[in-house]
Write an enzyme that holds these catalytic residues in place. Structure first.
Site, PDB file in Angstrom:
ATOM      1  NE  ARG A   1      -2.780   0.552   3.457  1.00  0.00           N
ATOM      2  CZ  ARG A   1      -1.978   0.761   4.516  1.00  0.00           C
ATOM      3  NH1 ARG A   1      -1.184   1.819   4.567  1.00  0.00           N
ATOM      4  NH2 ARG A   1      -1.963  -0.106   5.516  1.00  0.00           N
TER       5      ARG A   1
ATOM      6  CE1 TYR B   1     -16.401  11.055 -16.270  1.00  0.00           C
ATOM      7  CE2 TYR B   1     -15.875  11.240 -13.943  1.00  0.00           C
ATOM      8  CZ  TYR B   1     -16.256  10.478 -15.018  1.00  0.00           C
ATOM      9  OH  TYR B   1     -16.486   9.144 -14.854  1.00  0.00           O
TER      10      TYR B   1
ATOM     11  CG  ASP C   1      -9.539  15.875 -15.073  1.00  0.00           C
ATOM     12  OD1 ASP C   1      -8.817  15.269 -15.890  1.00  0.00           O
ATOM     13  OD2 ASP C   1     -10.594  15.405 -14.613  1.00  0.00           O
TER      14      ASP C   1
ATOM     15  CE  LYS D   1     -12.376   7.721 -18.376  1.00  0.00           C
ATOM     16  NZ  LYS D   1     -12.731   8.974 -17.734  1.00  0.00           N
TER      17      LYS D   1
HETATM   18  C1  LIG Z   1     -13.193   9.438 -16.457  1.00  0.00           C
HETATM   19  C2  LIG Z   1     -12.841  10.777 -15.960  1.00  0.00           C
HETATM   20  C3  LIG Z   1     -12.608  11.007 -14.593  1.00  0.00           C
HETATM   21  C4  LIG Z   1     -12.797   9.943 -13.536  1.00  0.00           C
HETATM   22  O1  LIG Z   1     -11.874   8.921 -13.637  1.00  0.00           O
HETATM   23  P1  LIG Z   1     -12.164   7.392 -13.265  1.00  0.00           P
HETATM   24  O2  LIG Z   1     -10.916   6.696 -13.656  1.00  0.00           O
HETATM   25  O3  LIG Z   1     -13.375   6.946 -14.007  1.00  0.00           O
HETATM   26  O4  LIG Z   1     -12.411   7.364 -11.772  1.00  0.00           O
HETATM   27  C5  LIG Z   1     -12.217  12.279 -14.215  1.00  0.00           C
HETATM   28  N1  LIG Z   1     -12.073  13.266 -15.113  1.00  0.00           N
HETATM   29  C6  LIG Z   1     -12.303  13.087 -16.422  1.00  0.00           C
HETATM   30  C7  LIG Z   1     -12.129  14.228 -17.374  1.00  0.00           C
HETATM   31  C8  LIG Z   1     -12.690  11.846 -16.893  1.00  0.00           C
HETATM   32  O5  LIG Z   1     -12.932  11.675 -18.196  1.00  0.00           O
END
Ligand SMILES: *Cc1c(COP(=O)(O)O)cnc(C)c1O
Length: 392
Positions: free
Chosen positions: A51, A104, A177, A202
């Site tokens: 962890r 998001y 982000d 992604k």
């Molecule tokens: C998918 C996404 C998230 C969240 O991420 P997860 O891996 O699904 O928890 C946050 N920000 C954006 C822009 C995303 O596309």
């Protein structure tokens, strides 16, 4: 690994020396929870318990920090786990956050339904509008400005450098982000951001086979009271424990090695799909930062290498036509998520953004979002053409 080396050199080598004992060129999947100590407290390479740290995860964290030009990376079990750990590391009850109006859906849900009941308030601002961000800041209370650019699903673009200045003047840290652009197309830390987050699920992973998150801190955080952000995040990553496992870390690390070539192809294909959509009679609007008509095209051109693989568009015939078109395609996969090698299509209002219905973040019902993959683009366009000619 020096910053002067090119992106792909860093993606393939940073944090990934050949294995010391065998020479294995791929970082092994250290599927292990605990480590033999050479006498009490005699940790080999600092590893004690997975962890706290795991060598496969360390490789991913070091590689990612190098790709974003940051000081340290922290890998999590999902993008949202990383965001939650970040918020808990930096904020306390009574603090205030500025959140983008087309964030998001899960990010907005987090601030609205998880952070707010715990005493962290937020205001929503249209982040494409620098003045709106300035106006949303509550002097003395805003400690964090959250920016997503390009945004999901409307591909809004925020001026990272301008917002960094506003946030810093107010004594707030700027978090970006960077999921949609990926570290290849945009590096927010170089533009003044203090922390970058990713859903590595992604583009970073890129093959729709792993869920993960990443937080990278800037080398220097100049905002008073947050200079130790890196230590705070490290403490919370271990104390909360939402870490990326070894196999997930390995898959993400493998994805990163081809990120540059994949992104170039995503961009090539997206540009051609945008050309097709802008020429189609049934389409009322196309959202893509690469279009000169995009409100912040100039900003996007300044801060992004290219304009990415995400495209959204609206249909003149409305919601029913959008829903039918999503179901009519054959090659495009109807599904949530984005950034994988295969092309995806979805209806945000009923799928990814259903949780923001009835809020300030509600998305148009006639909107379709595409994650343009790296297949042969002629096949992708032909499939779209057939669906749109019938329904749009
Ligand atoms: C998918 C996404 C998230 C969240 O991420 P997860 O891996 O699904 O928890 C946050 N920000 C954006 C822009 C995303 O596309």
């Amino acid at each position: 690994m020096s910053d002067e080396q090119g992106f792909s050199t860093r993606a393939i080598h940073a944090g990934q020396p050949a294995d010391a004992s065998t020479g294995a060129v791929s970082v092994p999947i250290y599927q292990v929870s605990t480590y033999k100590q050479d006498g009490i407290g005699g940790f080999r390479g600092g590893y004690e318990y997975s962890r706290s740290a795991n060598p496969t995860r360390t490789a991913l964290e070091e590689c990612f920090a190098a790709l974003e030009g940051g000081s340290r990376g922290f890998a999590f079990a999902s993008g949202l786990a990383g965001q939650d750990t970040l918020v808990r590391s930096l904020l306390v009850p009574g603090d205030h956050v500025v959140v983008p109006s087309d964030a998001y859906g899960g990010t907005y849900r987090y601030f609205n339904k998880v952070a707010r009941p715990q005493g962290i308030e937020h205001s929503i601002a249209r982040i494409a509008d620098v003045d709106a961000v300035r106006a949303a800041i509550v002097p003395g209370r805003t400690k964090l400005v959250w920016v997503e650019t390009p945004t999901n699903p409307l591909l809004g673009v925020a001026d990272i450098a301008a917002i960094a200045e506003i946030a810093h003047e107010a004594g707030a840290v700027l978090v970006v982000d960077n999921t949609f652009a990926s570290a290849y197309l945009q590096n927010p830390l170089a533009l003044g951001a203090d922390v970058v987050t990713h859903s590595t699920t992604k583009y970073s992973g890129g093959h729709s086979d792993v869920v993960g998150g990443m937080v990278v801190t800037a080398r220097q955080i100049s905002v008073a009271g947050f200079e130790d952000a890196e230590d705070r995040i490290a403490f919370h990553q271990n104390s909360i424990g939402g870490v990326a496992g070894p196999f997930d870390s390995w898959l993400t690390l493998r994805g990163l090695k081809t990120l540059a070539v994949r992104m170039e192809r995503h961009c090539d294909n997206a540009e051609k799909v945008v050309d097709f959509l802008t020429g189609h009679d049934g389409v009322s609007q196309v959202y893509y930062p690469g279009l000169p008509s995009h409100v912040n095209h100039e900003v996007a051109a300044r801060q992004m290498k290219r304009f990415g693989g995400m495209v959204s568009f609206r249909l003149k015939k409305g919601e029913d036509a959008a829903v039918k078109a999503c179901a009519a395609v054959q090659l495009w996969t109807l599904g949530e998520s984005l950034g994988g090698v295969e092309s995806l299509i979805e209806h945000p209002a009923r799928m990814t953004h259903a949780s923001v219905a009835g809020t300030e973040l509600e998305v148009p019902a006639d909107l379709i979002r595409l994650s343009v993959g790296i297949e042969d683009v002629d096949d992708l366009i032909e499939d779209l053409r057939e669906a749109l000619d019938i329904h749009a």
